[in-house]
Design an enzyme around this catalytic site. Structure first.
Site, PDB file in Angstrom:
ATOM      1  N   THR A  91     111.150  18.467  -6.560  1.00  0.00           N
ATOM      2  CA  THR A  91     110.995  17.545  -5.434  1.00  0.00           C
ATOM      3  C   THR A  91     111.586  16.167  -5.722  1.00  0.00           C
ATOM      4  O   THR A  91     112.114  15.506  -4.836  1.00  0.00           O
ATOM      5  CB  THR A  91     109.485  17.395  -5.118  1.00  0.00           C
ATOM      6  OG1 THR A  91     108.988  18.690  -4.807  1.00  0.00           O
ATOM      7  CG2 THR A  91     109.227  16.472  -3.950  1.00  0.00           C
TER       8      THR A  91
ATOM      9  N   THR B 105     107.403  19.724 -10.525  1.00  0.00           N
ATOM     10  CA  THR B 105     106.064  19.590 -11.113  1.00  0.00           C
ATOM     11  C   THR B 105     105.368  20.939 -11.310  1.00  0.00           C
ATOM     12  O   THR B 105     104.519  21.066 -12.187  1.00  0.00           O
ATOM     13  CB  THR B 105     105.169  18.704 -10.220  1.00  0.00           C
ATOM     14  OG1 THR B 105     105.155  19.253  -8.908  1.00  0.00           O
ATOM     15  CG2 THR B 105     105.664  17.281 -10.186  1.00  0.00           C
TER      16      THR B 105
HETATM   17  N1  ASN Z   1     108.264  22.941  -5.804  1.00  0.00           N
HETATM   18  C1  ASN Z   1     108.527  21.728  -6.545  1.00  0.00           C
HETATM   19  C2  ASN Z   1     108.945  22.148  -7.948  1.00  0.00           C
HETATM   20  O1  ASN Z   1     108.136  22.349  -8.809  1.00  0.00           O
HETATM   21  C3  ASN Z   1     107.299  20.853  -6.542  1.00  0.00           C
HETATM   22  C4  ASN Z   1     107.511  19.460  -7.077  1.00  0.00           C
HETATM   23  O2  ASN Z   1     108.418  19.154  -7.811  1.00  0.00           O
HETATM   24  N2  ASN Z   1     106.634  18.522  -6.710  1.00  0.00           N
HETATM   25  O3  ASN Z   1     110.117  22.336  -8.179  1.00  0.00           O
END
Ligand code: ASN
EC number: 3.5.1.1
Length: 355
Positions: A28, A104
């Site tokens: 993200t 994340t």
């Molecule tokens: N779907 C994303 C990932 O882990 C979530 C994020 O980065 N907040 O790539």
């Protein structure tokens, strides 16, 4: 997969305070909203100064390696981890610190894997990301990135202050292999229940030096093998023989993280014990990890864990599931014999357990 290099024009001083390599893997953090398509798309990192103009004020030399196509971290693979470790190896002598921008969702797994692959690390490798894309006004990406860069650049008496693989998120610097993603909506996405933070940030960055691993004397060793012949068996009341069997008898299986109850307890039903015994006799390593976020596995405390100890299940102490699966993949990848493998699984390799 392609790696594209972008030099960022910061204050570009003649005498930079530090040189930092950012490796952008995806997630993200690096997304912007595509007005036409009406969904999030990865943005071109050469435009990072448009989104984080504060970078211009740093007296650092900053280079970005852009992994293309960007990886949603749910798709991250063992191959990606090995590639990341080798990118750090290739660039290790040229930079004072590394910031890995990562989704994340699986960041705690990737940071754990990296802690094992990079042995004798003397420089910071700081994972960070964001809950809200960098292209949004209320993004947390800007603060996370800026502080991660500062931490990666911080040195004392010529040495990096944090010679570890860490996750920096919101206001906490956590050891990577002690971290867990605990939030999917709020900004405080990571916690490390069994180990204190390495630093907390507010007006200042306050390091807890006593919690940080010592500087290794030996040179960096970058490992390039991990085994994917592993599984996680999460126990629950009512679990059936078929389910346990399908995991423990999976073809080529070499190691299992078994998520148990409380301080490492499991059912003592005869069919369950027989399946465990059979797997252990076939040479499968079983690592006992508690479903509790706090406390530790103490095999033998209750009858329902004493038989695990007697059978040869390895007690995982206070390890997280994320670190346990990465440790299993790493240790099994080393090509050691059964006893050496078992010994490494019991040891504290990178600060992931307190013995
Ligand atoms: N779907 C994303 C990932 O882990 C979530 C994020 O980065 N907040 O790539």
């Amino acid at each position: 997969m392609e790696v594209v290099k972008v030099d960022i024009e910061t204050a570009a001083p003649l005498h930079p305070e530090a040189s930092i390599l950012i490796i952008y893997t995806g997630g993200t953090v690096g997304m912007v909203f595509d007005e036409k398509e009406k969904h999030l798309v990865p943005f071109n990192f050469s435009q990072i100064l448009d989104h984080v103009p504060e970078l211009r004020q740093f007296n650092y030399l900053v280079t970005v390696l852009n992994i293309e196509p960007a990886i949603d971290s749910s798709n991250v693979s063992v191959q990606d981890w090995l590639m990341l470790a080798s990118l750090i190896e290739e660039n290790y002598s040229k930079y004072d610190g590394f910031v890995v921008l990562h989704g994340t969702d699986t960041m705690a797994y990737s940071a754990s894997a990296m802690s094992y692959l990079l042995e004798n690390l003397q420089k910071p490798v700081i994972f960070t990301g964001a809950q809200v894309p960098i292209g949004r006004i209320r993004t947390d990406a800007r603060e996370n990135l800026i502080t991660a860069l500062q931490i990666a650049a911080t040195r004392q008496d010529g040495k990096s202050v944090v010679p570890e693989v860490c996750i920096y998120f919101r206001n906490l610097l956590l050891r990577g292999n002690r971290s867990k993603k605990v939030e999917s909506s709020h900004f405080d996405a990571f916690k490390s229940d069994n180990y204190p933070p390495l630093a907390e940030t507010g007006i200042d960055i306050e390091y807890s030096h006593e919690n940080i691993l010592p500087h290794p004397e030996q040179a960096l060793i970058v490992h390039n093998r991990m085994s994917d012949k592993v599984a996680i068996l999460k126990l629950f009341p009512g679990i059936t023989k078929q389910v346990v069997q399908s995991i423990l008898q999976a073809p080529d299986l070499r190691g299992v993280v078994m998520e148990t109850f409380g301080s490492g307890n499991a059912p003592s039903t005869p069919w369950f014990l027989e399946l465990l015994q059979d797997a252990l006799q076939r040479g499968v390593h079983i690592l006992n990890v508690s479903q509790c976020d706090e406390g530790r596995v103490i095999q033998g405390q209750y009858e329902t864990s004493k038989y695990l100890l007697n059978m040869g299940v390895v007690g995982g102490a206070d390890i997280t599931t994320e670190a346990a699966i990465a440790k299993l993949m790493f240790v099994l990848g080393q090509g050691l014999d059964h006893e050496q493998t078992r010994m490494l699984l019991c040891q504290n390799l990178r600060g992931e357990i307190s013995l």
